[in-house]
Design a protein around this motif. Sequence first.
Motif, PDB file in Angstrom:
ATOM      1  N   LEU A  91       7.215 -29.339 -11.103  1.00  0.00           N
ATOM      2  CA  LEU A  91       7.029 -29.337  -9.651  1.00  0.00           C
ATOM      3  C   LEU A  91       7.538 -30.624  -9.018  1.00  0.00           C
ATOM      4  CD1 LEU A  91       3.453 -27.775  -9.315  1.00  0.00           C
ATOM      5  CD2 LEU A  91       5.584 -26.785  -8.491  1.00  0.00           C
ATOM      6  N   THR A  92       7.242 -31.753  -9.658  1.00  0.00           N
ATOM      7  CA  THR A  92       7.581 -33.037  -9.042  1.00  0.00           C
ATOM      8  C   THR A  92       9.033 -33.446  -9.272  1.00  0.00           C
ATOM      9  OG1 THR A  92       6.721 -34.172 -11.010  1.00  0.00           O
ATOM     10  CG2 THR A  92       5.223 -33.910  -9.144  1.00  0.00           C
ATOM     11  N   MET A  93       9.638 -33.049 -10.379  1.00  0.00           N
ATOM     12  CA  MET A  93      10.998 -33.489 -10.681  1.00  0.00           C
ATOM     13  C   MET A  93      12.065 -32.522 -10.189  1.00  0.00           C
ATOM     14  SD  MET A  93      10.465 -35.213 -14.456  1.00  0.00           S
ATOM     15  CE  MET A  93      12.022 -36.108 -14.390  1.00  0.00           C
ATOM     16  N   LEU A  94      11.764 -31.220 -10.163  1.00  0.00           N
ATOM     17  CA  LEU A  94      12.735 -30.241  -9.675  1.00  0.00           C
ATOM     18  C   LEU A  94      12.701 -30.105  -8.160  1.00  0.00           C
ATOM     19  CD1 LEU A  94      12.301 -27.465 -12.400  1.00  0.00           C
ATOM     20  CD2 LEU A  94      14.189 -29.095 -12.166  1.00  0.00           C
ATOM     21  N   GLY A  95      11.538 -30.362  -7.557  1.00  0.00           N
ATOM     22  CA  GLY A  95      11.444 -30.297  -6.107  1.00  0.00           C
ATOM     23  C   GLY A  95      11.685 -28.915  -5.540  1.00  0.00           C
ATOM     24  N   GLU A  96      11.161 -27.896  -6.227  1.00  0.00           N
ATOM     25  CA  GLU A  96      11.331 -26.520  -5.768  1.00  0.00           C
ATOM     26  C   GLU A  96       9.996 -25.992  -5.228  1.00  0.00           C
ATOM     27  OE1 GLU A  96      12.732 -24.480  -9.218  1.00  0.00           O
ATOM     28  OE2 GLU A  96      14.720 -25.428  -9.156  1.00  0.00           O
ATOM     29  N   PRO A  97      10.041 -25.149  -4.183  1.00  0.00           N
ATOM     30  CA  PRO A  97       8.792 -24.648  -3.601  1.00  0.00           C
ATOM     31  C   PRO A  97       8.058 -23.703  -4.551  1.00  0.00           C
ATOM     32  CG  PRO A  97      10.691 -23.588  -2.578  1.00  0.00           C
ATOM     33  CD  PRO A  97      11.237 -24.667  -3.454  1.00  0.00           C
ATOM     34  N   LEU A  98       6.739 -23.758  -4.503  1.00  0.00           N
ATOM     35  CA  LEU A  98       5.874 -22.909  -5.310  1.00  0.00           C
ATOM     36  C   LEU A  98       5.143 -21.940  -4.379  1.00  0.00           C
ATOM     37  CD1 LEU A  98       4.692 -22.575  -8.277  1.00  0.00           C
ATOM     38  CD2 LEU A  98       2.746 -23.914  -7.419  1.00  0.00           C
ATOM     39  N   PRO A  99       5.374 -20.644  -4.518  1.00  0.00           N
ATOM     40  CA  PRO A  99       4.680 -19.674  -3.658  1.00  0.00           C
ATOM     41  C   PRO A  99       3.167 -19.739  -3.862  1.00  0.00           C
ATOM     42  CG  PRO A  99       6.516 -18.638  -4.833  1.00  0.00           C
ATOM     43  CD  PRO A  99       6.308 -19.988  -5.454  1.00  0.00           C
ATOM     44  N   ALA A 100       2.443 -19.427  -2.817  1.00  0.00           N
ATOM     45  CA  ALA A 100       0.981 -19.479  -2.881  1.00  0.00           C
ATOM     46  C   ALA A 100       0.428 -18.557  -3.962  1.00  0.00           C
ATOM     47  CB  ALA A 100       0.385 -19.116  -1.529  1.00  0.00           C
ATOM     48  N   SER A 101       1.044 -17.402  -4.145  1.00  0.00           N
ATOM     49  CA  SER A 101       0.550 -16.464  -5.160  1.00  0.00           C
ATOM     50  C   SER A 101       0.658 -17.067  -6.555  1.00  0.00           C
ATOM     51  CB  SER A 101       1.328 -15.143  -5.085  1.00  0.00           C
ATOM     52  OG  SER A 101       2.722 -15.373  -5.246  1.00  0.00           O
ATOM     53  N   THR A 102       1.756 -17.806  -6.820  1.00  0.00           N
ATOM     54  CA  THR A 102       1.912 -18.454  -8.124  1.00  0.00           C
ATOM     55  C   THR A 102       0.935 -19.611  -8.275  1.00  0.00           C
ATOM     56  OG1 THR A 102       4.267 -17.883  -8.092  1.00  0.00           O
ATOM     57  CG2 THR A 102       3.568 -19.525  -9.698  1.00  0.00           C
ATOM     58  N   ALA A 103       0.727 -20.353  -7.180  1.00  0.00           N
ATOM     59  CA  ALA A 103      -0.245 -21.450  -7.218  1.00  0.00           C
ATOM     60  C   ALA A 103      -1.624 -20.935  -7.603  1.00  0.00           C
ATOM     61  CB  ALA A 103      -0.294 -22.150  -5.858  1.00  0.00           C
ATOM     62  N   ALA A 104      -1.982 -19.756  -7.109  1.00  0.00           N
ATOM     63  CA  ALA A 104      -3.271 -19.157  -7.468  1.00  0.00           C
ATOM     64  C   ALA A 104      -3.277 -18.728  -8.931  1.00  0.00           C
ATOM     65  CB  ALA A 104      -3.570 -17.972  -6.559  1.00  0.00           C
ATOM     66  N   GLU A 105      -2.174 -18.144  -9.409  1.00  0.00           N
ATOM     67  CA  GLU A 105      -2.083 -17.730 -10.812  1.00  0.00           C
ATOM     68  C   GLU A 105      -2.202 -18.929 -11.747  1.00  0.00           C
ATOM     69  OE1 GLU A 105       1.596 -15.691 -11.238  1.00  0.00           O
ATOM     70  OE2 GLU A 105       1.039 -14.047  -9.877  1.00  0.00           O
ATOM     71  N   TRP A 106      -1.635 -20.054 -11.341  1.00  0.00           N
ATOM     72  CA  TRP A 106      -1.679 -21.266 -12.160  1.00  0.00           C
ATOM     73  C   TRP A 106      -3.035 -21.969 -12.110  1.00  0.00           C
ATOM     74  CZ3 TRP A 106       3.483 -24.406 -11.289  1.00  0.00           C
ATOM     75  CH2 TRP A 106       4.558 -23.659 -11.798  1.00  0.00           C
ATOM     76  N   GLY A 107      -3.900 -21.592 -11.189  1.00  0.00           N
ATOM     77  CA  GLY A 107      -5.172 -22.277 -11.031  1.00  0.00           C
ATOM     78  C   GLY A 107      -5.074 -23.542 -10.205  1.00  0.00           C
ATOM     79  N   MET A 108      -3.977 -23.714  -9.478  1.00  0.00           N
ATOM     80  CA  MET A 108      -3.829 -24.892  -8.635  1.00  0.00           C
ATOM     81  C   MET A 108      -4.686 -24.784  -7.372  1.00  0.00           C
ATOM     82  SD  MET A 108      -0.280 -26.616  -7.248  1.00  0.00           S
ATOM     83  CE  MET A 108      -0.262 -25.883  -5.609  1.00  0.00           C
ATOM     84  N   ILE A 109      -4.901 -23.546  -6.918  1.00  0.00           N
ATOM     85  CA  ILE A 109      -5.735 -23.285  -5.750  1.00  0.00           C
ATOM     86  C   ILE A 109      -6.750 -22.205  -6.110  1.00  0.00           C
ATOM     87  CG2 ILE A 109      -3.896 -23.947  -4.156  1.00  0.00           C
ATOM     88  CD1 ILE A 109      -3.476 -20.948  -3.576  1.00  0.00           C
ATOM     89  N   TRP A 110      -7.734 -22.023  -5.262  1.00  0.00           N
ATOM     90  CA  TRP A 110      -8.801 -21.054  -5.533  1.00  0.00           C
ATOM     91  C   TRP A 110      -8.297 -19.631  -5.417  1.00  0.00           C
ATOM     92  CZ3 TRP A 110     -12.959 -20.178  -7.992  1.00  0.00           C
ATOM     93  CH2 TRP A 110     -13.869 -19.188  -7.615  1.00  0.00           C
ATOM     94  N   LYS A 111      -7.620 -19.313  -4.301  1.00  0.00           N
ATOM     95  CA  LYS A 111      -7.102 -17.954  -4.158  1.00  0.00           C
ATOM     96  C   LYS A 111      -6.012 -17.886  -3.088  1.00  0.00           C
ATOM     97  CE  LYS A 111     -10.918 -15.719  -3.012  1.00  0.00           C
ATOM     98  NZ  LYS A 111     -11.839 -14.658  -2.519  1.00  0.00           N
ATOM     99  N   CYS A 112      -5.256 -16.802  -3.154  1.00  0.00           N
ATOM    100  CA  CYS A 112      -4.231 -16.483  -2.162  1.00  0.00           C
ATOM    101  C   CYS A 112      -4.638 -15.183  -1.484  1.00  0.00           C
ATOM    102  CB  CYS A 112      -2.869 -16.339  -2.854  1.00  0.00           C
ATOM    103  SG  CYS A 112      -1.527 -15.775  -1.778  1.00  0.00           S
TER     104      CYS A 112
END
Length: 263
Positions: free
Chosen positions: A164-185
């Motif tokens: 995430l930090t080195m490639l600088g590409e956007p992460l969709p909210a749905s993927t962020a939820a799948e990864w456990g980065m956020i609570w839910k989408c």
Amino acid sequence: MAYNTLLVDKADGVATITLNRPDRLNALNTEIMVEMLAAIEEIDADSAIRCLLITGAGRGFCSGADLASGDLTKDGGMPDLGKALHNNYHPVIRKLAALRMPIVCAVNGPAAGAGMSLALTGDIVIAGQSASFLQAFANIGLVPDAGSTYFLPRLVGSARAQGLTMLGEPLPASTAAEWGMIWKCVDDSALMDEARKVATKFARGPTVGLGLIRQLMQQSWNASLDSQLEAERSAQRVAGRSRDFVEGVMAFLQKRPAKFTGQ
């Protein structure tokens, strides 16, 4: 207090801070960071408030630092971004981390750079389906800041944080939820209702205990098992002496909903 770059609302035990520079995708400049710190301190001092909800006005949560603002601290003709972080960003991040109440973040649209860091200070982060998260720093020759290198590895692991930090590409909210980065989408239309539902639950909850939970979770990242067991012991002593603990037990025994007062 009147704010130029924020909307601050207080109702039913919930304080809502809305970043309010929609024409700039709520980009962060000196003024908004100074006002953020003042608003958080005001909310923390208000005993009637038991949850903080943060969101953004318009079509985005926050696009990160306002690189076009022209207010970066100068030193020898070059911007001293470290000084800007120390003076403006770090006090806000530290204050949010130490807040006595839960934080809910409702991410509407893009959350980029330091805006993403701000979103990840939430205990519960809920994002709309159209939201995205972006660590854009490497794209302009900078390093992640405002706590990103602290939050991200702990939330998603080293490999994903590096990507995430080195490639600088956007992460969709749905993927962020799948990864456990956020609570839910959730659907965009349901975002604020969902976030307010959680915030209201917290505002009616045992504030002392909830505040202690967020402290324990934060310090566990750098603690040994023994030190964490001691921290739990100390926190449980405080929680066990709260009025809400007594109310919670009585409500359980009497088979009724608890009426917590936050004390």
